[in-house]
Write an enzyme that holds these catalytic residues in place. Sequence first.
Site, PDB file in Angstrom:
ATOM      1  N   ASP A  74       0.800  -1.296   0.024  1.00  0.00           N
ATOM      2  CA  ASP A  74      -0.080  -0.027  -0.090  1.00  0.00           C
ATOM      3  C   ASP A  74       0.797   1.258   0.084  1.00  0.00           C
ATOM      4  OD1 ASP A  74      -2.189   1.656   0.282  1.00  0.00           O
ATOM      5  OD2 ASP A  74      -2.897   0.909   2.017  1.00  0.00           O
ATOM      6  N   ASP A  75       0.713   2.119  -1.049  1.00  0.00           N
ATOM      7  CA  ASP A  75       1.921   3.120  -1.241  1.00  0.00           C
ATOM      8  C   ASP A  75       3.032   3.165  -1.267  1.00  0.00           C
ATOM      9  OD1 ASP A  75      -0.656   4.514  -1.184  1.00  0.00           O
ATOM     10  OD2 ASP A  75      -0.245   5.813   0.660  1.00  0.00           O
ATOM     11  N   CYS A 114      -5.430   4.626  -4.137  1.00  0.00           N
ATOM     12  CA  CYS A 114      -5.815   3.367  -3.676  1.00  0.00           C
ATOM     13  C   CYS A 114      -6.828   2.556  -4.519  1.00  0.00           C
ATOM     14  CB  CYS A 114      -6.046   3.320  -2.193  1.00  0.00           C
ATOM     15  SG  CYS A 114      -4.485   3.992  -1.049  1.00  0.00           S
ATOM     16  N   HIS A 170     -11.191  -1.242   0.433  1.00  0.00           N
ATOM     17  CA  HIS A 170     -11.207  -0.111  -0.101  1.00  0.00           C
ATOM     18  C   HIS A 170     -12.015   0.043  -1.398  1.00  0.00           C
ATOM     19  CE1 HIS A 170      -8.911   4.173  -0.172  1.00  0.00           C
ATOM     20  NE2 HIS A 170     -10.283   4.267   0.201  1.00  0.00           N
ATOM     21  N   HIS A 253       1.298   2.412   4.463  1.00  0.00           N
ATOM     22  CA  HIS A 253       0.396   3.446   4.306  1.00  0.00           C
ATOM     23  C   HIS A 253       0.574   4.092   5.532  1.00  0.00           C
ATOM     24  CE1 HIS A 253      -3.501   5.840   4.020  1.00  0.00           C
ATOM     25  NE2 HIS A 253      -3.204   5.403   2.740  1.00  0.00           N
ATOM     26  N   ASP A 325      -0.368  -0.576  -4.997  1.00  0.00           N
ATOM     27  CA  ASP A 325      -1.409  -0.174  -5.572  1.00  0.00           C
ATOM     28  C   ASP A 325      -1.393   1.257  -6.065  1.00  0.00           C
ATOM     29  OD1 ASP A 325      -0.964   1.210  -3.418  1.00  0.00           O
ATOM     30  OD2 ASP A 325      -3.086   1.174  -2.463  1.00  0.00           O
ATOM     31  N   ASN A 326      -0.276   1.902  -6.097  1.00  0.00           N
ATOM     32  CA  ASN A 326       0.083   3.003  -6.553  1.00  0.00           C
ATOM     33  C   ASN A 326       1.616   3.441  -6.019  1.00  0.00           C
ATOM     34  OD1 ASN A 326      -2.034   3.930  -4.222  1.00  0.00           O
ATOM     35  ND2 ASN A 326      -0.202   4.698  -3.892  1.00  0.00           N
TER      36      ASN A 326
END
Length: 481
Positions: A74-75, A114, A170, A253, A325-326
Site C-alpha cells: 500500500d503506497d 488506492c 477499499h 501506508h 496499488d500506486n
Amino acid sequence: MSSYNSKLSRRAFTGAVGATAAAAAVGLGAAPAQAAGAAGAGEAGSPGTGTEREFRAARGRHSRRPNILFILGDDLGWADLSSYGSPHIKTPNLDRLARQGVRFTDAYSGSATCSPTRFSLYTGRYPARTEGGLAEPIADKSAGLEPTHPTLASLLKQSGYATALIGKWHAGYLPDYSPTKSGWDEFFGNFGGALEYYSKLGLGGEYDLYEGDAEYKDLRYYTRIITERASEYVSRDHHGKPWLLNLNFTTPHWPWIADGDTRESAEIVRRIKAGDARALWHQDGGSVEKYKQMVEDLDRSIGEVLKALKRSGQEEDTLVVFSSDNGGERFSYNWPLSGNKASLQEGGIRVPNIVRWPARLDGGQVSHVPVFSPDWTATLLELAGTRAHPAYPLDGVSLAGYLLRGEKIAERNIFWRVRGERALRRGDWKYYRGKAGRDQLFNLAGDIREQADRAALEPARLAELRAAWEKTDAGLLPYPA
C-alpha cells in the site's frame, strides 16, 4: 529500457466457455516431472544487479490450474525494494521472490491512488467504467463496487476456485458493499483506506476490522494479524479446489507506526477520539527511518506467508504476484522517477511487480514489457480457464501467451485518468498533461525522469497520442460536477 515491438494474438474475453477447454488452450493439465526443478533453477541471477536474464518463456511445460496468491503493498514506491534500487531498505524475501521468478521494470498501477487501482484489478477494467471508480479514493459510504459487477473473484468462483480477500478492501463500505457481496467466499480485513495499526480506528473514528461483515476484535499490530490469517489460509487443505487469495497489506501506508510503537499509536488514538479528522494522516510524524522499518516489516511478513505456502506443499503450483496499488508518498524512495502518489507522472503509477510460478516460469529473469493492473486480471482469468462476462469486456491484455508460450505483446496504449491529469503510454513514448494544463511528451527509454519534454520537437506524435487518449476517455464515465 527495452522496446516491445511485437505482436500478441489477444484472446477475446467475451462469451463463456468450459474451464477444461480454456485450460487446454494455455497448456494446463498434468504437470510433467521436469517442472519440479524450476524453483531451484530460479535462484540464478540477482535482481537489480545486472545479472538477470532477459525474459524467455519456458515453452512446452504443462501444469494444473494454479492457485493464485496476489499480494499488494500500500503506497509502496517503485524503488522501495532493494531489488529495485533502494540504497537503504533491505527486502530479502521479495528479492528472493524475484530471483525465483520474473521482475518487471515497467509495471504500472491502474491508477494513482488506492481505491481506483483496486477497482481496476478487481474488475480488469479502467476505474472510470464504474461510478465507484470515479472516487479518487473512496472516503465515505456514497460509492463502492456494485455487487452485480463481475470481478476476478466472482469469475474464478464460477470456475471452481475458492476465493478469499485478506487485508484492505477499499472498494466501498457496509451495508451495500463488501468482498463477500462481490465474489470472495471469505473476507478478513478493513473496509476503508487507512486505519490506525493497533486500535483499528479508521478515517472517521470508526472501528474497522471485520471477519465477513461482522466486527472482529483484535488490538494487536495489524500487519501481524493479517500475516497470521494469510499463512493459515495458504496452509489449508482446500479439498482439491484451486484457490485465489488477494492479500492486501496496509503497510507502508500512513500513519507511520511500526510494530511496537504503542506510544505513538496511543497519541493518534487520543487525537482521533478528540475529533481530529486529520489525525490518521500523521503529517506531523514519521521519518525515513520509520518508513524503512515499515517496508522491511512488510518484507518479513510476506516471507512468513511464502514459508507457510512452501510448508503446505503447494508452492510449485501456486502463481504468486506481488505489486503495489500506486506509487510512493512522503518518505518513499522514488529515484529516479518524478512525482509520487496521486500524480500520473512515473512516480505516481510505476510500481514494483514480481511474478513467480515454479511449475511454469524460470527464475532470475527480468522483463521490460509495459504492463498494468488490469493485465493481471485478464491473465489470471485465462490461466484459470475462464473468461470475462461479455457485457463487461476487459481493458487489460492477458500476459499468458507472453509468459508461457513466448508470444510477443503488440504495441498498445496504456491509459490513465485522474482529476486534473491525463497520461497515455505507447511503446517508449508517454503523453502527459498535469494540473498546469500543458501537454507534454517524453521518451521513457532515455528519459525515465520525464524532464526532456519533446512536445515541440514531435508535434505529430504528440497529437496522435493525445487523440488516442481522448478517444478512450470519450467511452468512460465523466466525473461528477
